[in-house]
Design an enzyme around this catalytic site. Structure first.
Site, short mmCIF file in Angstrom:
data_model
loop_
_atom_site.label_atom_id
_atom_site.label_comp_id
_atom_site.label_asym_id
_atom_site.label_seq_id
_atom_site.Cartn_x
_atom_site.Cartn_y
_atom_site.Cartn_z
N CYS A 117 0.71 26.18 -5.81
CA CYS A 117 1.50 26.66 -6.94
C CYS A 117 1.01 26.00 -8.23
CB CYS A 117 2.98 26.36 -6.70
SG CYS A 117 4.07 27.06 -7.95
N CYS A 118 0.81 24.68 -8.19
CA CYS A 118 0.32 23.97 -9.38
C CYS A 118 -1.07 24.46 -9.77
CB CYS A 118 0.30 22.47 -9.15
SG CYS A 118 1.90 21.66 -9.38
N CYS A 198 8.40 21.63 -14.37
CA CYS A 198 8.96 22.93 -14.03
C CYS A 198 10.36 22.77 -13.45
CB CYS A 198 8.07 23.61 -12.98
SG CYS A 198 6.47 24.12 -13.61
N CYS A 201 11.01 21.89 -9.70
CA CYS A 201 10.39 20.65 -9.22
C CYS A 201 10.79 19.42 -10.03
CB CYS A 201 8.87 20.81 -9.23
SG CYS A 201 8.28 22.21 -8.28
N CYS A 224 0.50 17.10 -11.02
CA CYS A 224 0.29 18.53 -10.81
C CYS A 224 -1.18 18.86 -10.57
CB CYS A 224 0.80 19.33 -12.01
SG CYS A 224 -0.08 18.95 -13.53
S1 SF4 Z 1 5.55 21.92 -10.87
FE1 SF4 Z 1 6.47 23.16 -9.23
S2 SF4 Z 1 6.88 25.22 -10.07
FE2 SF4 Z 1 5.52 24.10 -11.51
S3 SF4 Z 1 3.49 24.76 -10.98
FE3 SF4 Z 1 3.84 22.87 -9.81
S4 SF4 Z 1 4.77 23.46 -7.81
FE4 SF4 Z 1 4.82 25.25 -9.21
#
Ligand code: SF4
Length: 246
Positions: A117-118, A198, A201, A224
């Site tokens: 996701c990151c 985010c 998170c 991240c």
């Molecule tokens: S902090 Fe969480 S929602 Fe944001 S990009 Fe990373 S995993 Fe995804």
């Protein structure tokens, strides 16, 4: 011409005892005029670095990665700081729609594979934003701990010079700067968020916890990936996408 470690070493020697404001002024006006970007999350401490840069050049290229999962408070704070500091060149960079469709079509990847996701929402947009940039300023600080504990002022990372003007500043220095220039606080600070990323998170932190304790709470993850070289081994290395999307 490729940047050498020797250049970075010389910059570290040149600015060894310099205040953050002097580092920023030096690189923006003497060393790399017109070539520097500043990457900001518009988080709880970001106003300090943004204010220092705006004092020298309000048209500095500011990169803001909008992951699509940020708090509404962060977006509103960004707009407020932009106006208050007179920043005229803030670039909001979003994830690639095709990569989102491929990796996170339901928007819940953060709960299944935070690294991927990151990568999709932060690292790839960041790589794109810095494609033609040789020098960029980061807001990392040593007191955040972990990989940040022994930050140099200047680093050579993936062929670029990364500048950490606040590497040696502690929380009281930041607090004093906020007070001295009457800078507005991120609205979530009063709710106990000492570091804001985010929404899915990030949690508030309790008294006595580290500043970043609320980031990916309960997971073996503290970064991240935008501050880690691609391919670096270890838990926090960044996974490549399953297949490349043009
Ligand atoms: S902090 Fe969480 S929602 Fe944001 S990009 Fe990373 S995993 Fe995804």
């Amino acid at each position: 011409m490729p940047i050498s470690q020797g250049q970075v070493d010389a910059l570290n020697a040149k600015y060894k005892n310099a205040a953050p404001q002097a580092v920023i002024k030096g690189i923006l006006t003497e060393d790399f005029p017109g070539q520097v970007s500043l990457v900001s999350s518009f988080g709880t401490e970001s106003a300090v670095l943004l204010h220092m840069a705006a004092e020298v050049d309000k048209a500095i290229d500011v990169v803001f990665i909008n992951t699509g999962k940020l708090f509404g408070e962060t977006i509103r704070y960004k707009n407020k700081l932009e106006e208050r500091l007179g920043l005229s060149n803030v670039r909001a960079v979003m994830p690639k729609p095709a990569l989102l469709d491929q990796n996170d079509p339901k928007g819940v990847l953060w709960s299944q594979n935070a690294d991927r996701c990151c990568y999709t929402r932060k690292v790839e947009p960041m790589q794109r934003a810095l494609k033609n940039v040789n020098v960029w300023i980061s807001g990392r600080k040593g007191f955040h701990g972990g990989e940040r504990s022994s930050l140099p002022l200047f680093e050579l990372v993936e062929g670029r010079i990364k500048v950490n003007p606040l590497a040696n500043w502690a929380k009281p220095d930041l607090d004093q700067y906020f007070e001295q220039y009457a800078l507005p606080q991120h609205p979530l600070v009063e709710d106990g968020y000492l570091s804001v990323g985010c929404m899915p998170c990030t949690t508030p932190v309790a008294d006595g916890e580290d500043v970043r304790a609320g980031r990916w709470r309960g997971a073996d993850k503290t970064e991240c990936g935008i501050h880690m070289p691609a391919g670096q081994p270890g838990r926090r290395s960044i996974l490549p996408p399953r297949r490349q999307v043009a």
